[in-house]
Write a protein that holds these residues in place. Structure first.
Motif, PDB file in Angstrom:
ATOM      1  N   ASN A  42      26.139  75.234  17.379  1.00  0.00           N
ATOM      2  CA  ASN A  42      25.165  74.150  17.246  1.00  0.00           C
ATOM      3  C   ASN A  42      25.171  73.204  18.442  1.00  0.00           C
ATOM      4  OD1 ASN A  42      23.640  74.493  14.844  1.00  0.00           O
ATOM      5  ND2 ASN A  42      25.470  74.031  13.636  1.00  0.00           N
ATOM      6  N   VAL A  43      26.064  73.455  19.396  1.00  0.00           N
ATOM      7  CA  VAL A  43      26.087  72.654  20.618  1.00  0.00           C
ATOM      8  C   VAL A  43      25.364  73.432  21.705  1.00  0.00           C
ATOM      9  CG1 VAL A  43      27.524  71.604  22.405  1.00  0.00           C
ATOM     10  CG2 VAL A  43      28.239  71.514  20.008  1.00  0.00           C
ATOM     11  N   THR A  44      24.320  72.853  22.240  1.00  0.00           N
ATOM     12  CA  THR A  44      23.540  73.523  23.282  1.00  0.00           C
ATOM     13  C   THR A  44      23.516  72.676  24.545  1.00  0.00           C
ATOM     14  OG1 THR A  44      21.465  72.515  22.554  1.00  0.00           O
ATOM     15  CG2 THR A  44      22.063  74.644  21.592  1.00  0.00           C
ATOM     16  N   ALA A  45      23.246  73.359  25.654  1.00  0.00           N
ATOM     17  CA  ALA A  45      23.202  72.664  26.939  1.00  0.00           C
ATOM     18  C   ALA A  45      21.961  73.091  27.704  1.00  0.00           C
ATOM     19  CB  ALA A  45      24.458  72.973  27.748  1.00  0.00           C
ATOM     20  N   ALA A  63      26.214  82.194  10.336  1.00  0.00           N
ATOM     21  CA  ALA A  63      27.624  82.542  10.531  1.00  0.00           C
ATOM     22  C   ALA A  63      27.975  83.799   9.745  1.00  0.00           C
ATOM     23  CB  ALA A  63      28.516  81.375  10.108  1.00  0.00           C
ATOM     24  N   ALA A  64      27.437  83.896   8.523  1.00  0.00           N
ATOM     25  CA  ALA A  64      27.691  85.087   7.707  1.00  0.00           C
ATOM     26  C   ALA A  64      27.095  86.334   8.358  1.00  0.00           C
ATOM     27  CB  ALA A  64      27.114  84.885   6.314  1.00  0.00           C
ATOM     28  N   THR A  65      25.907  86.159   8.943  1.00  0.00           N
ATOM     29  CA  THR A  65      25.279  87.287   9.638  1.00  0.00           C
ATOM     30  C   THR A  65      26.112  87.726  10.829  1.00  0.00           C
ATOM     31  OG1 THR A  65      23.073  86.541   8.977  1.00  0.00           O
ATOM     32  CG2 THR A  65      23.201  88.057  10.834  1.00  0.00           C
ATOM     33  N   GLN A  66      26.604  86.758  11.598  1.00  0.00           N
ATOM     34  CA  GLN A  66      27.462  87.075  12.744  1.00  0.00           C
ATOM     35  C   GLN A  66      28.725  87.793  12.299  1.00  0.00           C
ATOM     36  OE1 GLN A  66      26.503  86.883  15.790  1.00  0.00           O
ATOM     37  NE2 GLN A  66      26.259  84.798  16.546  1.00  0.00           N
ATOM     38  N   GLN A  67      29.310  87.322  11.202  1.00  0.00           N
ATOM     39  CA  GLN A  67      30.526  87.940  10.701  1.00  0.00           C
ATOM     40  C   GLN A  67      30.253  89.360  10.222  1.00  0.00           C
ATOM     41  OE1 GLN A  67      33.581  87.300  10.839  1.00  0.00           O
ATOM     42  NE2 GLN A  67      34.373  88.862   9.429  1.00  0.00           N
ATOM     43  N   ALA A  68      29.085  89.555   9.604  1.00  0.00           N
ATOM     44  CA  ALA A  68      28.727  90.894   9.133  1.00  0.00           C
ATOM     45  C   ALA A  68      28.594  91.864  10.316  1.00  0.00           C
ATOM     46  CB  ALA A  68      27.426  90.842   8.339  1.00  0.00           C
ATOM     47  N   LYS A 113      34.886  79.957  10.368  1.00  0.00           N
ATOM     48  CA  LYS A 113      33.464  79.765  10.106  1.00  0.00           C
ATOM     49  C   LYS A 113      32.993  78.411  10.619  1.00  0.00           C
ATOM     50  CE  LYS A 113      32.033  78.427   6.143  1.00  0.00           C
ATOM     51  NZ  LYS A 113      31.733  78.316   4.685  1.00  0.00           N
ATOM     52  N   ASN A 114      33.747  77.364  10.310  1.00  0.00           N
ATOM     53  CA  ASN A 114      33.350  76.014  10.734  1.00  0.00           C
ATOM     54  C   ASN A 114      33.339  75.892  12.258  1.00  0.00           C
ATOM     55  OD1 ASN A 114      33.048  75.197   8.085  1.00  0.00           O
ATOM     56  ND2 ASN A 114      35.140  74.391   7.935  1.00  0.00           N
ATOM     57  N   ARG A 115      34.289  76.551  12.906  1.00  0.00           N
ATOM     58  CA  ARG A 115      34.331  76.491  14.369  1.00  0.00           C
ATOM     59  C   ARG A 115      33.131  77.222  14.966  1.00  0.00           C
ATOM     60  NH1 ARG A 115      39.309  78.378  18.384  1.00  0.00           N
ATOM     61  NH2 ARG A 115      38.177  77.954  20.345  1.00  0.00           N
ATOM     62  N   MET A 116      32.777  78.357  14.390  1.00  0.00           N
ATOM     63  CA  MET A 116      31.620  79.102  14.883  1.00  0.00           C
ATOM     64  C   MET A 116      30.350  78.273  14.734  1.00  0.00           C
ATOM     65  SD  MET A 116      29.978  82.698  13.512  1.00  0.00           S
ATOM     66  CE  MET A 116      31.318  83.721  14.090  1.00  0.00           C
ATOM     67  N   ILE A 117      30.200  77.615  13.584  1.00  0.00           N
ATOM     68  CA  ILE A 117      29.005  76.806  13.350  1.00  0.00           C
ATOM     69  C   ILE A 117      28.953  75.641  14.332  1.00  0.00           C
ATOM     70  CG2 ILE A 117      27.865  75.270  11.697  1.00  0.00           C
ATOM     71  CD1 ILE A 117      28.923  77.091   9.464  1.00  0.00           C
ATOM     72  N   ASN A 131      21.831  71.251  14.077  1.00  0.00           N
ATOM     73  CA  ASN A 131      22.283  71.912  12.850  1.00  0.00           C
ATOM     74  C   ASN A 131      21.440  73.156  12.570  1.00  0.00           C
ATOM     75  OD1 ASN A 131      19.899  70.725  12.169  1.00  0.00           O
ATOM     76  ND2 ASN A 131      20.724  69.446  10.510  1.00  0.00           N
ATOM     77  N   PHE A 132      20.941  73.771  13.631  1.00  0.00           N
ATOM     78  CA  PHE A 132      20.073  74.932  13.458  1.00  0.00           C
ATOM     79  C   PHE A 132      20.864  76.198  13.132  1.00  0.00           C
ATOM     80  CE2 PHE A 132      20.956  74.046  17.906  1.00  0.00           C
ATOM     81  CZ  PHE A 132      21.520  75.227  18.343  1.00  0.00           C
ATOM     82  N   PHE A 133      22.140  76.226  13.529  1.00  0.00           N
ATOM     83  CA  PHE A 133      22.982  77.392  13.224  1.00  0.00           C
ATOM     84  C   PHE A 133      23.683  77.123  11.898  1.00  0.00           C
ATOM     85  CE2 PHE A 133      26.567  80.268  13.436  1.00  0.00           C
ATOM     86  CZ  PHE A 133      26.045  81.392  14.062  1.00  0.00           C
ATOM     87  N   SER A 134      23.288  77.860  10.863  1.00  0.00           N
ATOM     88  CA  SER A 134      23.734  77.563   9.499  1.00  0.00           C
ATOM     89  C   SER A 134      24.877  78.482   9.060  1.00  0.00           C
ATOM     90  CB  SER A 134      22.555  77.736   8.537  1.00  0.00           C
ATOM     91  OG  SER A 134      22.154  79.107   8.522  1.00  0.00           O
ATOM     92  N   GLU A 135      25.331  78.250   7.826  1.00  0.00           N
ATOM     93  CA  GLU A 135      26.351  79.125   7.246  1.00  0.00           C
ATOM     94  C   GLU A 135      25.815  80.546   7.089  1.00  0.00           C
ATOM     95  OE1 GLU A 135      28.420  77.921   3.803  1.00  0.00           O
ATOM     96  OE2 GLU A 135      28.929  75.917   4.545  1.00  0.00           O
ATOM     97  N   ALA A 136      24.519  80.669   6.804  1.00  0.00           N
ATOM     98  CA  ALA A 136      23.918  82.002   6.692  1.00  0.00           C
ATOM     99  C   ALA A 136      23.975  82.727   8.033  1.00  0.00           C
ATOM    100  CB  ALA A 136      22.466  81.885   6.217  1.00  0.00           C
TER     101      ALA A 136
END
Length: 685
Positions: free
Chosen positions: A205-208, A652-657, A197-201, A645-650
């Motif tokens: 959150n890193v953009t180019a 990540a949960a959505t992606q996992q779902a 989860k932390n790696r996904m977040i 920090n726009f990509f939150s734990e929520a």
């Protein structure tokens, strides 16, 4: 018997019960089984699961059980779609018994007797029972009292049908609960660790910001690039599983659709004109339409916005007095005329409360009406809610129709069909508007016996001339300028051919053991309106596709890869020594594009060129890089990289779902392959 009658009244279409056996359709569904397992065949078995053969008799007994349940509910499944639905439900039931339940049991899942009691009569009623209309109150809500009354009445039913129905529901509850547990087991095992989860977040959150020059893949023929037979063979062997196929056929067919002749139109118009004169002066329009029209009598009252008809009909309906008859209109293979039957100033919908009396107590109903007329009290009625004409017609309550234009708020209606007197209270309704009831005289133009005979003779003559030989079929069709329609990779499960919805007669012949490649059929009649003469141009057995047949497709894939490799080398050579994207764009005759905020999860290019997204997500800033995508070559430069920090734990949960949902969805293929399911139903039905 009263309980069984309630079942027939309360239950809707057949699917409301059949759905109980497939609530977890993501695990397996009959259509998937069919498409995944058509490659297997058996001469005398309907199929097999986990190595166990399913005989025709076993399948037919299961199918008959579902048919009887349907009849018990007052249904009479007769159409092909309804029959197919029953067959799918029977197959699903066999799958549950032979594959799913053993698998769930081996995983340690059970549904105990105490749990079943709770699901059927306790505090945790199963969704299977909650959705059954027979256990609903007058407002359509689940009624525990209705459920208890049904269960208590089972012993009093001498026919045994109530007991059979309840047994069916209990079995459905059991299977649904087992599916629910199995689904939870799968979903709960597909979890994301804290590290993941932390790696996904962090990555998301890193953009180019990326500038790039894109050169599309060339589509012309490059004579310097070739693909050898050895390369094709190597690709085939390395990807052989991708070339598995069910038994299938390529066919060509000539089809005659029987359509009305000019004489048929003339004869129907003559008949219509005679009826039209009587239609204009008929006193009982409902009876006249019922006896003489090919369309049913429709009691509905339409507003001008609701009635979608020809301009002639619209003019007659809303700008002419009652009794006016429209001009005759010729529609698609039909003649039609309409007459204004009635006009009302009425509401679209009304809020209705009701109180019901037996017919024998009509005097009590009259007294109640008289009392309520002075000051209606809603608590003296049961609430029906807002109703429309559609709702009343769908539920057999057309006797309630006066609620839309009654002058009084409390009215009495007598319903002979329901053997009851209803007192209706209408506290509010929508604004009234002009609505019309129309009677329609409609006559289809149908092919006559002579027309059928003419088409049949043409088809028979062609079939006889072919004499069962493909070369004759192709030669004569060309000589007679007949349209020959090809259909490739047809499987035994095929039902529709061209416009013919149920062309099983043709499919049976194509896959008959006696039918060989190059054979031509005799005349086949489908749906009593299509005549087919069919030729088998290619017959393929179940197994792996022949290398010769798939070689052109493999050649295209390999050629595309080589073209991209060459393009990458050419671009790299052309831009060697260049230091800016502007220079690259000038050299390649292209332009510089800009992609702001690209991340590893970007979707704009991910579908076609994930290689570009992946490379740009991790590239160093300020350096020109070149990458080969799926549709061309990219030269790019990361101009800025930032962390947010726009990509939150929520998120990540959505992606996992979504990931878990995908894993769940592919279980159907995994289970079907593991159980080695063979579905040969198409051979019999």
């Amino acid at each position: 018997m009263a309980v069984l009658e309630k079942i027939r009244v309360k239950f809707g279409i057949l699917i409301t019960v059949l759905v109980a056996l497939a609530l977890l359709s993501f695990i397996i569904d009959p259509q998937t089984l069919r498409s995944a397992a058509d490659r297997f065949s058996s001469d005398n078995k309907v199929g097999s699961m986990n190595g166990k053969s399913i005989t025709y008799r076993e399948f037919y007994e299961e199918l008959n059980n579902y048919t009887e349940i349907a009849k018990l509910m007052g249904q009479n499944p007769s159409s092909e779609a309804e029959q197919a639905q029953l067959r799918d439900a029977a197959w699903q039931s066999i799958f549950d018994n032979e594959v799913f339940i053993p698998k769930a049991t081996s995983a340690g899942l059970t549904v105990g007797s105490d749990e079943m009691l709770d699901l059927t009569q306790g505090t945790n009623i199963s969704p299977v029972l909650l959705q059954q209309g027979v256990f609903s109150d007058a407002n359509g809500n689940f009624s525990r009292e209705a459920l208890v009354n049904f269960v208590q009445s089972i012993d009093a039913d001498e026919t045994g049908n109530a007991a059979r129905f309840w047994s069916f529901l209990e079995e459905s509850v059991y299977r649904n609960q087992l599916y629910s547990k199995y689904g939870s087991l799968i979903q709960n095992s597909d979890f994301q660790t804290e590290l993941e989860k932390n790696r996904m977040i962090a990555e998301s959150n890193v953009t180019a910001d990326v500038d790039f020059v894109f050169t599309p893949m060339p589509f012309g023929v490059d004579s310097t690039i070739s693909v050898t037979s050895d390369e094709i063979r190597r690709f085939y062997n390395e990807h052989k599983e991708q070339f598995k196929q069910p038994a299938n056929r390529d066919i060509e067919y000539v089809m005659w659709e029987v359509v009305p002749s000019a004489q048929d139109y003339a004869d129907t118009r003559e008949e219509f004109d005679a009826l039209y004169a009587d239609f204009a002066k008929a006193e009982n329009l409902k009876a006249f339409v019922t006896l003489n029209s090919d369309s049913k009598w429709n009691p509905y009252f339409f507003s001008e916005d609701q009635l979608s008809v020809t301009p002639e009909f619209q003019e007659t309906a809303f700008h002419q007095p009652v009794g006016t008859v429209s001009p005759v209109v010729e529609e698609d293979r039909a003649y039609a005329a309409m007459r204004v039957a009635a006009v009302r100033n009425m509401s679209d919908s009304a809020n209705v409360y009701y109180k019901v009396y037996p017919l024998s107590e009509e005097s009590d109903a009259d007294a109640f009406v008289a009392a309520q007329l002075k000051k209606p009290e809603a608590d003296q009625f049961s609430k029906l809610g807002w109703v429309t004409q559609d709702i009343l017609m769908a539920n057999g309550l057309t006797d309630f129709d006066p609620v839309f234009d009654a002058a009084q708020k409390v009215i009495k209606v007598k319903s002979v069909n329901n053997q009851a007197v209803f007192v209706l209270y209408v506290p509010e309704k929508t604004k009234p508007m002009k609505k019309v009831q129309i009677a329609t005289l409609y006559k289809n133009v149908l092919p006559s016996d002579d027309t059928y005979r003419d088409f049949q003779m043409k088809a028979v003559e062609f079939a006889d001339a072919c004499d069962g030989k493909l070369e004759n079929f192709q030669k004569i069709a060309q000589e007679q300028n007949l349209p020959v329609v090809p259909l490739n990779n047809m499987t035994q499960a095929t039902r529709r051919i061209g416009p013919a919805e149920n062309a099983r007669e043709v499919v049976y012949w194509v896959f008959d053991k006696k039918t060989k490649e190059g054979d031509v059929s005799d005349l086949k009649t489908v749906d009593n309106k299509y005549y087919f003469v069919t030729a088998v141009t290619k017959a393929r057995k179940e197994g792996y596709a022949d290398l010769k047949e798939v070689a052109p497709d493999i050649r295209t894939v390999l050629m595309g890869r080589k073209v991209l490799d060459k393009q990458l080398a050419d671009v790299s050579n052309e831009i060697a020594g260049l230091t800016t994207l502007d220079q690259v764009a000038d050299k390649l005759g292209s332009t510089v594009s800009h992609y702001p905020g690209l991340s590893f999860g970007s979707t704009q290019y991910a579908q076609n060129d994930p290689a570009f997204v992946g490379a740009a997500s991790v590239a160093d800033e300020g350096t020109l890089q070149t990458v080969k995508g799926n549709i061309g070559v990219y030269v790019f430069e990361v101009t800025n990289r930032s962390a947010g920090n726009f990509f939150s734990e929520a998120d990540a949960a959505t992606q996992q779902a979504r990931k878990a949902s995908y894993h769940t969805s592919i279980l159907q293929d995994v289970i079907a392959n593991e159980a080695e399911i063979k579905d040969n139903r198409a051979r019999f039905f």
